[in-house]
Scaffold this motif. Structure first.
Motif, PDB file in Angstrom:
ATOM      1  N   VAL A   1       0.826  -1.215   0.000  1.00  0.00           N
ATOM      2  CA  VAL A   1       0.000   0.000   0.000  1.00  0.00           C
ATOM      3  C   VAL A   1       0.859   1.263   0.000  1.00  0.00           C
ATOM      4  O   VAL A   1       0.658   2.183  -0.802  1.00  0.00           O
ATOM      5  CB  VAL A   1      -0.986   0.013   1.182  1.00  0.00           C
ATOM      6  N   GLY A   2       1.834   1.329   0.948  1.00  0.00           N
ATOM      7  CA  GLY A   2       2.776   2.443   0.930  1.00  0.00           C
ATOM      8  C   GLY A   2       2.262   3.727   1.534  1.00  0.00           C
ATOM      9  O   GLY A   2       2.946   4.759   1.474  1.00  0.00           O
ATOM     10  N   GLN A   3       1.091   3.738   2.099  1.00  0.00           N
ATOM     11  CA  GLN A   3       0.568   4.919   2.788  1.00  0.00           C
ATOM     12  C   GLN A   3      -0.640   4.466   3.618  1.00  0.00           C
ATOM     13  O   GLN A   3      -1.063   3.324   3.525  1.00  0.00           O
ATOM     14  CB  GLN A   3       0.141   5.986   1.772  1.00  0.00           C
ATOM     15  N   LEU A   4      -1.182   5.379   4.439  1.00  0.00           N
ATOM     16  CA  LEU A   4      -2.393   5.041   5.186  1.00  0.00           C
ATOM     17  C   LEU A   4      -3.605   5.571   4.434  1.00  0.00           C
ATOM     18  O   LEU A   4      -3.649   6.748   4.070  1.00  0.00           O
ATOM     19  CB  LEU A   4      -2.349   5.650   6.595  1.00  0.00           C
ATOM     20  N   VAL A   5      -4.565   4.693   4.179  1.00  0.00           N
ATOM     21  CA  VAL A   5      -5.823   5.102   3.554  1.00  0.00           C
ATOM     22  C   VAL A   5      -6.959   4.465   4.352  1.00  0.00           C
ATOM     23  O   VAL A   5      -6.724   3.484   5.075  1.00  0.00           O
ATOM     24  CB  VAL A   5      -5.901   4.628   2.076  1.00  0.00           C
ATOM     25  N   PRO A   6      -8.174   4.995   4.265  1.00  0.00           N
ATOM     26  CA  PRO A   6      -9.269   4.401   5.051  1.00  0.00           C
ATOM     27  C   PRO A   6      -9.565   2.959   4.632  1.00  0.00           C
ATOM     28  O   PRO A   6     -10.116   2.191   5.409  1.00  0.00           O
ATOM     29  CB  PRO A   6     -10.464   5.298   4.744  1.00  0.00           C
ATOM     30  N   ALA A   7      -9.191   2.608   3.407  1.00  0.00           N
ATOM     31  CA  ALA A   7      -9.558   1.278   2.900  1.00  0.00           C
ATOM     32  C   ALA A   7      -8.484   0.230   3.162  1.00  0.00           C
ATOM     33  O   ALA A   7      -8.364  -0.738   2.418  1.00  0.00           O
ATOM     34  CB  ALA A   7      -9.867   1.360   1.407  1.00  0.00           C
ATOM     35  N   ILE A   8      -7.689   0.401   4.226  1.00  0.00           N
ATOM     36  CA  ILE A   8      -6.689  -0.633   4.559  1.00  0.00           C
ATOM     37  C   ILE A   8      -7.367  -1.963   4.902  1.00  0.00           C
ATOM     38  O   ILE A   8      -6.965  -3.014   4.392  1.00  0.00           O
ATOM     39  CB  ILE A   8      -5.803  -0.178   5.746  1.00  0.00           C
ATOM     40  N   PRO A   9      -8.376  -1.931   5.769  1.00  0.00           N
ATOM     41  CA  PRO A   9      -9.007  -3.227   6.077  1.00  0.00           C
ATOM     42  C   PRO A   9      -9.863  -3.705   4.909  1.00  0.00           C
ATOM     43  O   PRO A   9     -10.888  -3.095   4.600  1.00  0.00           O
ATOM     44  CB  PRO A   9      -9.876  -2.929   7.302  1.00  0.00           C
ATOM     45  N   VAL A  10      -9.417  -4.763   4.234  1.00  0.00           N
ATOM     46  CA  VAL A  10     -10.179  -5.284   3.094  1.00  0.00           C
ATOM     47  C   VAL A  10     -10.689  -6.692   3.372  1.00  0.00           C
ATOM     48  O   VAL A  10     -11.081  -7.398   2.460  1.00  0.00           O
ATOM     49  CB  VAL A  10      -9.327  -5.301   1.807  1.00  0.00           C
ATOM     50  N   GLY A  11     -10.658  -7.099   4.647  1.00  0.00           N
ATOM     51  CA  GLY A  11     -11.211  -8.403   4.978  1.00  0.00           C
ATOM     52  C   GLY A  11     -10.194  -9.515   5.183  1.00  0.00           C
ATOM     53  O   GLY A  11     -10.567 -10.661   5.401  1.00  0.00           O
ATOM     54  N   TYR A  12      -8.895  -9.174   5.155  1.00  0.00           N
ATOM     55  CA  TYR A  12      -7.876 -10.208   5.396  1.00  0.00           C
ATOM     56  C   TYR A  12      -8.083 -10.884   6.747  1.00  0.00           C
ATOM     57  O   TYR A  12      -7.883 -12.086   6.901  1.00  0.00           O
ATOM     58  CB  TYR A  12      -6.471  -9.595   5.369  1.00  0.00           C
TER      59      TYR A  12
END
Lengths: 496, 356
Positions: B268-279
């Motif tokens: 990803v390389g940065q913080l975005v709100p969509a980090i949690p994608v269900g992993y």
């Protein structure tokens, strides 16, 4: 007298185990017939066949002159066979009368049940307050409810499976009187037990089973208790080693321990007080559920005590130590339950050995399990205590109850501990293994170990202890000399 | 009526056959599904499950996606073996990403090889702290850890959004809800130049090896085993029941937190709100499909990663909705549980009785 049930050549095998092999026996009207055998002799299988729970592979049964081949317990009940199981099947939170009504077939009116109940209670001395909640009843009373439930179906044959294991001596006497009355009125009783003196006292005839075979059928009057024991076990039972006298030196001194059980159905301990001397075997008897399990857990440190309670062990207060700190002081514990407490059936014997040795650094190097050392120690226990198994890697579940118990006891006493605390060391164990375990305990006591045994089996306690106290409702009695304690003393203390 | 009865003996080979049967059943299910929606099932299955394996790009993406799945599932497997049900790894993953990412951003644009280890450490602490909440409530008040850990996931997601919309927002980012791009010292080294495959995958394999050893040979593994079999025996062996609750959440929280920081400092390389994608949720399937065994988890992680990539490919090439990934994963878990039930239990037909 007339044969009411004829069992002819019944065989049943489970995969490679022959549970019943060509068993024949006759039950006559008005007769109390004992079915005698060790655990695993095939008693339960035979009874389940009679009660329609298991279908036999071969053989047939004739009931009242007609072929009898029950598919379900319901059929058995309709044909007049009643059964009182060892483990009660009652709804604890319902009243006695509700439990009784639930057990009846069809839509019978409550009034008519109550009426028949009244007659029953008068005729057979089965008094019980039908409005009480079952959870508040004693084990003897619960059994009465089971018996009443059974009697209301007008059985012709009554089967009782180890009925006295939960009763105190006076309750046993009452049960026997009831059964004698039943047989006088023409009912046939099949009485399953391995307690020889009971059979001698109560039963007219006996059938002795061993390894699924009928060893002998006879009139009970014609054989002695010793002969019965030999027939049951298949060889003479080892004579006990003699106990030596303990020294007057306190090893364990329990001073007024109280423990409030968080479980509302559990028992709380009230001001428990006793002491055990060096080299002594001290027994604590009583009917199960009177605080034994709680006492065991308090002594082992599995539950904690409030401040102010003292357990003095060689003058050191160990009450705030955890179980492994107590083990480091050469105290060992053998709790009652082999399935999931003192042993885990899905683990191997080596892993089970490790269960009580996690504090011992010899078994680990930097936390890594020293498998060779563990296997070596496991083999030592297996060899020394004659545990019948394939190897130290065998699963605990592959061992018979008696062999697993020998392992569990052996695992602890091989360390030559200073103090052994054990609960029901021979519970559900065959007679041969039980006598071996008793001998091991006596042996280590003679060589300087101190032993505390909590057991329901008063015969066990009387035969191997120096002193015995009785626990009842979480209160412990004064200690009695094991040679002088009488059945009356026991009954009085149990009823307190 | 049907009745389930526990089998007396369980075939040892079920260890391997159950996952294989489950995968087979799931493939049959999607085959029928594709037929019903009018797509060529053979082609669809080829595009989803085979084609990604035929290119360097596909393989590199496979290990990118498998890395967090494997790491999280390794942590979860400890709790699942011991009978502690952490369903909130997704939340611990998010907090790990947030903590680790924040640490990297604090030191922007300082360079130094210590920045990544430090951020990893902080991310692990974050994951543990988030896991401690359900553990504490279970130990102290006997609450249900499934509910508490699951619900904390949504708290974590919103917390991450709050931070990315607020204090961690890129000052030069035209008000987009995202952080700065991490600088070089805050980015994981790439294994194969030209792809996104990073050294996190090697760490996952290393952890799996370590876990395998600990479970098999260490006292720790013994406690986990005993705890899963009988709590009374665990207490008898000298550990309290709460010990295992805390330990399970510490390990699964730490692993999920680590996976979080690897994800943000890697692909990803940065913080975005969509980090949690269900992993964190998919990892539950990975853990069970891998039979809670570290080596099995590695294979299961790769397989589930394939469903993500294949799902994307199917979207592009066949115009299938992206939900196909979720459908396959759901069916897989379902078949797995069913296959497991049929190995441990046998079904008998019981006659209904009219009267009693």
């Amino acid at each position: 007298m007339q044969n009411i049930l004829e069992i002819d050549g019944i065989s049943k095998s489970f995969s490679d185990i022959q549970a019943n092999n060509d068993i024949s026996l006759y039950l006559r009207q008005g007769q109390i017939h004992a079915l005698l055998g060790e655990n695993g002799a095939g008693k339960s299988t035979l009874v389940k066949i009679i009660y329609g729970i298991i279908k036999p592979d071969h053989g047939s049964m004739i009931l009242n002159g007609k072929l009898y081949d029950p598919n379900t317990p319901e059929v058995a009940r309709n044909e007049g066979i009643g059964m009182v199981f060892q483990h009660f099947s009652l709804f604890e939170s319902l009243s006695v009368i509700d439990n009784i009504i639930l057990g009846q077939k069809g839509n019978q009116k409550k009034d008519s049940i109550l009426e028949r109940l009244d007659d029953l209670q008068k005729d057979y001395d089965l008094q019980i307050d039908v409005n009480k909640i079952v959870a508040t009843l004693s084990a003897g009373e619960k059994q009465k409810v089971e018996i009443i439930r059974c009697m209301l179906q007008d059985p012709k044959i009554m089967i009782l499976d180890e009925p006295t294991s939960v009763l105190n001596p006076s309750e046993v006497e009452k049960l026997f009187n009831f059964l004698r009355k039943l047989s006088k009125q023409g009912m046939a009783v099949l009485y399953i037990s391995h307690k020889l003196h009971e059979i001698k006292e109560l039963c007219d005839t006996s059938t002795i089973l061993r390894n699924g075979n009928v060893i002998k059928s006879c009139d009970t009057a014609d054989v002695t208790i010793n002969e019965l024991a030999q027939l049951m076990v298949g060889r003479a039972i080892d004579n006990k080693i003699k106990l030596s006298e303990p020294k007057q030196e306190r090893v364990l001194d329990i001073k007024n321990i109280s423990y409030t059980n968080p479980d509302i159905f559990g028992t709380s301990l009230k001001e428990i007080k006793f002491n055990v001397n060096f080299g002594e075997i001290f027994g604590i008897g009583g009917i199960s559920g009177n605080g034994q399990t709680e006492l065991m857990k308090v002594l082992s440190g599995e539950v904690g005590l409030n401040d102010g309670n003292q357990i003095l062990y060689n003058n050191e207060d160990i009450s705030s130590l955890d179980i492994n700190e107590r083990r480091q002081r050469e105290i060992v514990f053998v709790p009652e339950d082999r399935s999931g407490h003192s042993a885990v059936s899905s683990l191997s014997l080596s892993e089970n050995l490790l269960l009580t040795n996690l504090w011992d650094h010899n078994f680990f190097s930097n936390g890594v399990i020293n498998t060779n050392y563990v296997d070596e120690k496991t083999s030592e226990v297996i060899e020394k205590f004659n545990v019948q198994c394939n190897a130290s890697g065998s699963l605990a579940s592959s061992l018979s109850g008696g062999n697993l118990q020998k392992f569990v006891v052996g695992r602890e006493i091989i360390k030559m501990p200073k103090l052994v605390v054990c609960e029901q060391p021979t519970w559900g164990v065959d007679v041969g293994s039980a006598s071996l375990i008793h001998n091991y305990l006596i042996e280590i006591s003679n060589s300087g170990s101190t032993i505390l045994i909590i057991s329901q089996d008063m015969d066990e306690l009387r035969s191997i202890c120096h002193r015995i106290a009785i626990i009842s409702n979480g209160v412990i009695s004064k200690p009695y000399d094991a040679k002088r304690i009488t059945p009356e003393d026991i009954a009085i203390e149990m009823a307190k | 009526m049907f009745k389930l009865q526990k089998k007396e003996t369980i075939d040892q080979s079920s260890l391997y056959t159950v996952p294989l049967i489950a995968i087979g059943c799931s493939l049959i299910f999607v085959f029928i599904l594709f037929l019903l929606i009018g797509k060529n099932p053979v082609l669809a299955i080829f595009i989803i499950f085979v084609e990604p394996l035929l290119s360097i790009f596909g393989l590199s993406e496979l290990i990118v996606k498998a890395t967090p799945l494997i790491i999280i599932a390794l942590g979860l497997s400890i709790g699942f073996r011991a009978g502690v049900w952490n369903i909130g790894a997704e939340g611990q993953f998010t907090i790990g990403a947030l903590f680790g990412g924040a640490a990297i951003l604090v030191f922007y644009p300082t360079s130094g090889i210590w920045i990544l280890p430090l951020s990893f450490f902080i991310a692990i602490i974050g994951g543990i702290l988030w896991g401690m909440i359900p553990a504490f409530f279970k130990a102290r008040f006997n609450t249900n850890e499934i509910l508490v850990s699951l619900m904390l996931t949504y708290v974590a997601t919103l917390f991450l959004s709050g931070m990315v919309y607020g204090p961690l927002k890129n000052p030069d980012g035209f008000n987009f809800p995202e952080s700065r791009l991490f600088h070089d010292s805050g980015t994981l080294p790439i294994i194969f130049p030209g792809t996104r495959a990073h050294i996190g995958f090697l760490m996952a394999l290393l952890l799996a090896g370590l876990m395998y050893y600990l479970l098999k040979r260490h006292k720790f593994g013994f406690h986990v085993k005993v705890s899963g079999e009988s709590l009374r025996a665990l207490v008898f062996s000298g550990k309290s029941t709460n010990y295992m609750v805390y330990l399970s959440f510490i390990i699964s929280g730490a692993f999920a937190g680590l996976a979080g920081v690897i994800e943000v400092s890697g692909p990803v390389g940065q913080l975005v709100p969509a980090i949690p994608v269900g992993y964190g949720f998919t990892a539950i399937i990975v853990a069970f499909l891998g039979r809670l065994n570290p080596l099995g988890i590695c294979f299961a992680g790769l397989l589930l990663a394939l469903t993500y990539i294949g799902g994307e490919a199917a979207q592009i090439k066949l115009g299938l909705p992206n939900a196909i990934t979720g459908v396959f994963q759901g069916v897989l878990l379902f078949s797995l549980l069913a296959a497991e039930a049929f190995t441990n239990y046998k079904v008998t037909l019981k006659k209904m009785r009219r009267n009693f």
